[in-house]
Design a protein around this motif. Structure first.
Motif, PDB file in Angstrom:
ATOM      1  N   ARG A 161       0.580   6.597   2.760  1.00 59.04           N
ATOM      2  CA  ARG A 161      -0.554   7.198   3.467  1.00 59.04           C
ATOM      3  C   ARG A 161      -1.548   6.124   3.909  1.00 59.04           C
ATOM      4  O   ARG A 161      -2.017   6.113   5.051  1.00 59.04           O
ATOM      5  N   ASP A 162      -1.859   5.196   3.005  1.00 58.18           N
ATOM      6  CA  ASP A 162      -2.834   4.162   3.335  1.00 58.18           C
ATOM      7  C   ASP A 162      -2.258   3.153   4.329  1.00 58.18           C
ATOM      8  O   ASP A 162      -2.988   2.630   5.185  1.00 58.18           O
ATOM      9  N   LEU A 163      -0.964   2.887   4.187  1.00 58.37           N
ATOM     10  CA  LEU A 163      -0.323   1.981   5.137  1.00 58.37           C
ATOM     11  C   LEU A 163      -0.422   2.561   6.551  1.00 58.37           C
ATOM     12  O   LEU A 163      -0.738   1.854   7.512  1.00 58.37           O
ATOM     13  N   GLU A 164      -0.189   3.860   6.638  1.00 60.74           N
ATOM     14  CA  GLU A 164      -0.266   4.509   7.956  1.00 60.74           C
ATOM     15  C   GLU A 164      -1.696   4.525   8.488  1.00 60.74           C
ATOM     16  O   GLU A 164      -1.923   4.345   9.681  1.00 60.74           O
ATOM     17  N   ARG A 165      -2.632   4.726   7.577  1.00 58.96           N
ATOM     18  CA  ARG A 165      -4.043   4.682   8.007  1.00 58.96           C
ATOM     19  C   ARG A 165      -4.364   3.330   8.637  1.00 58.96           C
ATOM     20  O   ARG A 165      -5.048   3.248   9.653  1.00 58.96           O
ATOM     21  N   LEU A 166      -3.867   2.272   7.986  1.00 62.26           N
ATOM     22  CA  LEU A 166      -4.196   0.925   8.455  1.00 62.26           C
ATOM     23  C   LEU A 166      -3.393   0.535   9.701  1.00 62.26           C
ATOM     24  O   LEU A 166      -3.864  -0.239  10.522  1.00 62.26           O
ATOM     25  N   GLN A 167      -2.196   1.077   9.806  1.00 60.27           N
ATOM     26  CA  GLN A 167      -1.356   0.698  10.945  1.00 60.27           C
ATOM     27  C   GLN A 167      -1.659   1.532  12.186  1.00 60.27           C
ATOM     28  O   GLN A 167      -1.398   1.088  13.297  1.00 60.27           O
ATOM     29  N   ASN A 168      -2.208   2.719  11.990  1.00 59.10           N
ATOM     30  CA  ASN A 168      -2.388   3.611  13.133  1.00 59.10           C
ATOM     31  C   ASN A 168      -3.822   3.720  13.624  1.00 59.10           C
ATOM     32  O   ASN A 168      -4.088   4.445  14.577  1.00 59.10           O
ATOM     33  N   ASN A 169      -4.731   3.055  12.961  1.00 60.10           N
ATOM     34  CA  ASN A 169      -6.122   3.140  13.411  1.00 60.10           C
ATOM     35  C   ASN A 169      -6.287   2.308  14.676  1.00 60.10           C
ATOM     36  O   ASN A 169      -6.116   1.085  14.652  1.00 60.10           O
ATOM     37  N   PHE A 222       0.837  -1.193   0.000  1.00 60.11           N
ATOM     38  CA  PHE A 222       0.000   0.000   0.000  1.00 60.11           C
ATOM     39  C   PHE A 222       0.875   1.248   0.000  1.00 60.11           C
ATOM     40  O   PHE A 222       2.005   1.220   0.501  1.00 60.11           O
ATOM     41  N   PHE A 223       0.360   2.326  -0.543  1.00 58.81           N
ATOM     42  CA  PHE A 223       1.082   3.589  -0.480  1.00 58.81           C
ATOM     43  C   PHE A 223       1.175   4.029   0.991  1.00 58.81           C
ATOM     44  O   PHE A 223       0.353   3.628   1.818  1.00 58.81           O
ATOM     45  N   GLY A 256       3.614 -10.681   9.994  1.00 53.17           N
ATOM     46  CA  GLY A 256       2.625  -9.641   9.710  1.00 53.17           C
ATOM     47  C   GLY A 256       2.429  -9.448   8.214  1.00 53.17           C
ATOM     48  O   GLY A 256       2.349 -10.416   7.462  1.00 53.17           O
ATOM     49  N   TRP A 257       2.410  -8.203   7.805  1.00 50.70           N
ATOM     50  CA  TRP A 257       2.112  -7.840   6.409  1.00 50.70           C
ATOM     51  C   TRP A 257       3.272  -8.260   5.503  1.00 50.70           C
ATOM     52  O   TRP A 257       4.397  -7.814   5.684  1.00 50.70           O
ATOM     53  N   GLN A 258       3.002  -9.109   4.530  1.00 48.81           N
ATOM     54  CA  GLN A 258       4.007  -9.607   3.589  1.00 48.81           C
ATOM     55  C   GLN A 258       3.438  -9.513   2.173  1.00 48.81           C
ATOM     56  O   GLN A 258       3.060 -10.535   1.590  1.00 48.81           O
ATOM     57  N   PRO A 259       3.351  -8.301   1.626  1.00 49.29           N
ATOM     58  CA  PRO A 259       2.712  -8.182   0.304  1.00 49.29           C
ATOM     59  C   PRO A 259       3.503  -8.924  -0.769  1.00 49.29           C
ATOM     60  O   PRO A 259       4.729  -8.873  -0.787  1.00 49.29           O
ATOM     61  N   GLY A 260       2.774  -9.602  -1.606  1.00 50.89           N
ATOM     62  CA  GLY A 260       3.398 -10.296  -2.737  1.00 50.89           C
ATOM     63  C   GLY A 260       4.099 -11.584  -2.368  1.00 50.89           C
ATOM     64  O   GLY A 260       4.669 -12.247  -3.232  1.00 50.89           O
ATOM     65  N   ALA A 261       4.072 -11.966  -1.078  1.00 55.68           N
ATOM     66  CA  ALA A 261       4.744 -13.208  -0.681  1.00 55.68           C
ATOM     67  C   ALA A 261       3.814 -14.388  -0.921  1.00 55.68           C
ATOM     68  O   ALA A 261       3.286 -14.995  -0.004  1.00 55.68           O
ATOM     69  N   MET A 262       3.615 -14.693  -2.182  1.00 57.42           N
ATOM     70  CA  MET A 262       2.644 -15.735  -2.547  1.00 57.42           C
ATOM     71  C   MET A 262       3.267 -17.139  -2.455  1.00 57.42           C
ATOM     72  O   MET A 262       2.600 -18.110  -2.155  1.00 57.42           O
ATOM     73  N   LEU A 263       4.550 -17.220  -2.778  1.00 60.21           N
ATOM     74  CA  LEU A 263       5.160 -18.537  -2.906  1.00 60.21           C
ATOM     75  C   LEU A 263       5.601 -19.054  -1.537  1.00 60.21           C
ATOM     76  O   LEU A 263       6.113 -18.310  -0.712  1.00 60.21           O
ATOM     77  N   GLY A 264       5.391 -20.330  -1.344  1.00 64.78           N
ATOM     78  CA  GLY A 264       5.917 -20.987  -0.157  1.00 64.78           C
ATOM     79  C   GLY A 264       5.385 -20.443   1.139  1.00 64.78           C
ATOM     80  O   GLY A 264       6.131 -20.320   2.103  1.00 64.78           O
TER      81      GLY A 264
END
Lengths: 760, 99
Positions: free
Chosen positions: A217-225, A214-215, A317-325
């Motif tokens: 700003r959005d990452l902060e929105r999700l992490q700080n709410n 996430f960009f 926690g958050w691992q974007p794109g970590a699809m394999l394995g």
């Protein structure tokens, strides 16, 4: 979330079988339905589907399978998720003691009990692969493809397989304890968190980068709410990036959807989107979605969606794109399945479950093999192995399987587990009645306790929602018109113009909102709240924006009224125009269309200009709405229509002056004329438009000399003695002469023998 | 969209060629109402003309309004509905978006 509807999966099975090469199809059909004749492909597919729908035949086919393959199907049944990555299936098979996990998967594929997933389920559920893309000839080719392969099981197969207990190679150490104080969550933690994240996406979509993150700003929105990341005090442990986990879960459930790099709100309907239709002890027909109350159905959906959460795991926690394995989906299912195998009322430690998995799950056991670790006795967790073992973990291996954190931080709030804290501070866990039902150990979910009146609506527009009365349906309902502010034993919501507007926009009404608040309210709605709701609702009624409506243009008021009388679901705009928001409800049999126009298409030439340059005749069959409004501003309607289907307007000095006053420029008019008539702006129209701003015209007297022929005129204009006396040439044989020069010109013409005579 | 094109017949059919009519509709209702249909129309309808004037007074919205077919009905430039709705919301209105 993928549907648990059997018909949906049957259509997927058909689609996949249709994409098999004939040889492969016959091989699979031979194992699944055992045809005695050489049936055509279509017939074979029908018979395969019949077998899947026949419980007795299915039981026989399952019995033919090796134990490892049977265990795999039973685990899939317990997960309630019918689509799995092949990697996770292999991991589960190996953890259960199968030496070659891939062989178990291949056996199931060849037996027609597991199906490869091609393309997207959502795009075209029942569309077979096109021949151009090639047909599947063998499963090894598909398994070796670049993208991680996924396979699915028909729910009917999973249900039958689930009825057989899994023979665990090494059972988990467990104890019956009677002196523990049992803790059980209400199961609303994640539905509430999903509600918050859904509202956040509704207020402003989350934008994703090309890497899937996430960009900022959005990452902060999700992490700080705080509502998203905070946990209730009764939950033993937390997990990292809970806000982002909620996004992943929301996407897996369909509450959120991705579109062009943005995460947008989807349909937020808790209880109706998930169904609870699987049970180990009953046939599929015994249960229906209605058998499970809203909470049970919601939790079933959440449990089924967990394996599809691939961007997040409980360890890192958050691992974007970590699809394999990603081993966590298989490890989490195995952990719960292990607990499901324990006798009822028996407890175990979360560390024991983790230890069991770390020893047998290939992801962690392989890492252990690569780096020597100190062996610990069965049932003693990684913590018990001491510093030496922990220090020598493989550098690529995760710090731990995270099973303890999953059990206490995710499964416990989901009400899958009961927890108890011993005197020494250690936690013990076992499946809750809800968990036992979800994993097929009990036939029915625990009965729900209902406290319908649970809201306290305060005059300052704040709503206090007491948790014990909340249900997933009520959470979803409240989320539509009030904003969640805090989550806890008593949650707070706020009625705001934006939230109420969103509700009204999504189909709620003032009545439905007030009814919901009154029905669940502990007290009558304060007058200030009612007044605010009424104000916001009325305000919305003041402006309607039609984004892509159908506009009916009638010849006159009589026709419009007749159409309304015949049931046209339209809003009258003028005495000839009516608008319909959606064309679905229109009965076209009542109408004869004299023309159709698409408002979004560019302007069309549909005007003829008369010789006078100011009379414009419109071809009504080709004209569009813009033209009508433009002409009303440019000209005056001429009453007498030139012919049917045509309408005339006349450009007048007054109408063009008005157009100029309304902002039309000469350039606009010329462009409009060219677009609509295909001709340049007529001189008369240009004159009428510009005359008012042109400089004054001078009027003066002149004598005109009319000659017999053009040659004589040419001579007078060219010969120097007469040239200076000619003022201008008006035409081939007409010259203008100043009054004072007449005598001189007459004299010089006489010299050459031409006599000038004044006209009589 | 495709369905409505079936009805579009502005030219007489050529001799020997069947007219493009909906199946059997001529028989169903001989007194069909003549109408011209405009698809995908974007417009704003306000409660009254004063509110329409207030909306038009907004410079950004006025740029996207291409015509006024009645005192309280404003035609919006195709593809600009979302921008208009956002601008209305900025003005403090809560328009209902239909269609």
């Amino acid at each position: 979330m993928h549907s648990v509807n059997d018909e949906f999966w049957s259509s997927q099975v058909r689609r996949i079988l249709e994409s098999y090469d004939e040889t492969l199809l016959r091989q699979v059909a031979t194992r699944l339905c055992r045809p005695r004749n050489h049936w055509p492909n279509e017939e074979l597919i029908d018979r395969c589907l019949d077998t899947i729908g026949n419980a007795a035949m299915l039981d026989r086919r399952l019995k033919d399978q090796e134990v490892g393959a049977q265990n795999l199907l039973a685990l899939i049944g317990q997960s309630r998720q019918f689509l799995w990555n092949v990697g996770n299936l292999v991991e589960m098979a190996v953890a259960l003691g199968t030496l070659d996990g891939l062989k178990a998967v291949r056996d199931l594929l060849e037996a027609g009990l597991l199906f490869p997933k091609f393309g997207s389920f959502e795009e075209s559920p029942a569309r077979p692969l096109s021949p151009g893309r090639g047909r599947l000839k063998n499963f090894d080719v598909w398994l070796g493809q670049a993208t991680p392969p996924a396979a699915f099981v028909h729910p009917a197969v999973a249900r039958r397989a689930m009825s057989r207990p899994i023979p665990w190679p090494v059972p988990l150490r467990h104890e019956e304890k009677r002196d523990l104080a049992v803790l059980e969550a209400d199961g609303l933690e994640w539905p509430l968190r999903l509600a918050v994240v859904w509202q956040m996406a509704a207020s402003m979509p989350f934008r994703r980068t090309q890497q899937g993150d996430f960009f900022k700003r959005d990452l902060e929105r999700l992490q700080n709410n705080s509502a998203l990341t905070g946990i209730s005090s009764d939950i033993p442990t937390s997990a990292p990036d809970l806000g982002l986990a909620a996004v992943s879960l929301g996407l897996a459930l369909g509450f959120l959807r991705e579109h062009e790099g943005e995460v947008l709100p989807g349909e937020f309907r808790m209880a109706s989107t998930v169904t609870a239709n699987t049970s180990a002890t009953s046939s599929p027909k015994d249960k229906s979605p209605a058998d499970a109350d809203g909470l049970a159905a919601t939790l079933a959906g959440l449990w089924a969606a967990l394996p599809r959460v691939l961007d997040w795991n409980v360890v890192r926690g958050w691992q974007p794109g970590a699809m394999l394995g990603n081993p966590h989906p298989s490890a989490q299912l195995l952990a719960l399945a292990l607990l499901a195998a324990l006798p009822e009322r028996h407890w175990t430690k979360p560390e024991a479950v983790e230890d069991w998995l770390v020893r047998r799950h290939p992801y962690w056991s392989a890492a252990k093999d690569r780096t020597p670790v100190v062996s610990a006795p069965e049932g003693e967790g990684p913590a018990g192995r001491g510093k030496r073992g922990a220090a020598k973990q493989h550098p690529n291996a995760e710090p731990g399987a995270g099973i303890s954190a999953f059990l206490l931080g995710i499964a416990y709030p989901l009400r899958l587990l009961q927890a108890a804290r011993a005197a020494n501070g250690e936690y013990w866990v076992r499946l809750s009645p809800m968990g036992r039902w979800l994993l097929g150990r009990d036939a029915k979910p625990p009965a729900a306790v209902s406290f319908p009146q649970t809201l306290l609506v305060q005059p300052n527009l704040e709503i206090l929602a007491y948790r014990q009365g909340l249900t997933p349906e009520l959470i979803a309902r409240l989320s539509r018109f009030a904003s969640w502010k805090t989550l806890g034993a008593a949650c707070t919501l706020q009625l705001e113009p934006a939230s109420v507007y969103r509700a009204l926009q999504s189909g709620e009404s003032l009545t439905s909102i007030t009814q919901a608040l009154e029905r669940h309210g502990l007290k009558a709605l304060p007058e200030t709240v009612l007044e605010a709701l009424r104000t916001w609702s009325n305000k919305r009624e003041r402006i309607a924006v039609y984004s892509a409506a159908a506009l009916f243009e009638f010849p006159g008021p009589a026709e419009l009224n007749e159409a309304l009388a015949r049931g046209l679901p339209a809003v009258k705009l003028t005495d000839r125009l009516a608008i319909v928001p959606s064309e679905d409800g229109i009965d076209y049999r009542h109408y004869r269309l004299t023309g159709t126009r698409d408002y979004c298409l560019p302007p069309e030439r549909c005007i003829e200009v008369a010789d006078d340059g100011v009379t414009l005749t419109v071809d009504l069959a080709r004209s569009d709405l813009l033209l009508e409004t433009e002409l009303q501003g440019l000209g005056e309607w001429v009453n007498a229509a030139p012919s049917p289907g045509r309408r005339s307007y006349r450009l007048t000095p007054e109408s063009l002056a008005a157009a100029r006053g309304n902002g039309w420029s000469l350039g606009n008019l010329e462009e409009w004329f060219s677009q609509r008539t295909g001709m340049p702006l007529s001189a008369a129209a240009k004159m009428l438009f510009t005359a008012a701003t042109s400089p004054a015209v001078v009027l003066h007297r002149q004598l005109v000399l009319h000659l017999d022929n053009a040659e004589l005129a040419d001579g007078l204009v060219q010969w120097p003695p007469t040239r200076d006396l000619v003022q201008a040439r008006l035409g081939p044989t007409a010259l203008t002469v100043a009054e004072d020069d007449v005598a001189e010109l007459t004299k010089r013409c006489l010299q050459i023998g031409v006599e000038l005579r004044p006209a009589m | 969209m495709g369905r409505t094109f079936l009805f579009a017949q502005t030219k007489p059919a050529k001799p020997g060629k069947q007219e493009c009519l909906p199946h059997g509709l001529d028989d169903v209702n001989p007194t069909r109402i003549p109408v011209k249909l405009h698809h995908r129309v974007c417009l704003i309808q306000t409660e009254d003309a004063i509110l329409a004037e207030e909306v038009l007074a907004n410079r950004r919205i006025a740029q996207d309004v291409v015509g006024r077919i009645a005192d309280s009905v404003l035609l919006v430039r195709p593809g600009r509905v979302e921008a208009v709705v956002q601008e209305l919301q900025k003005m403090g209105h809560t328009p209902q978006v239909l269609g």
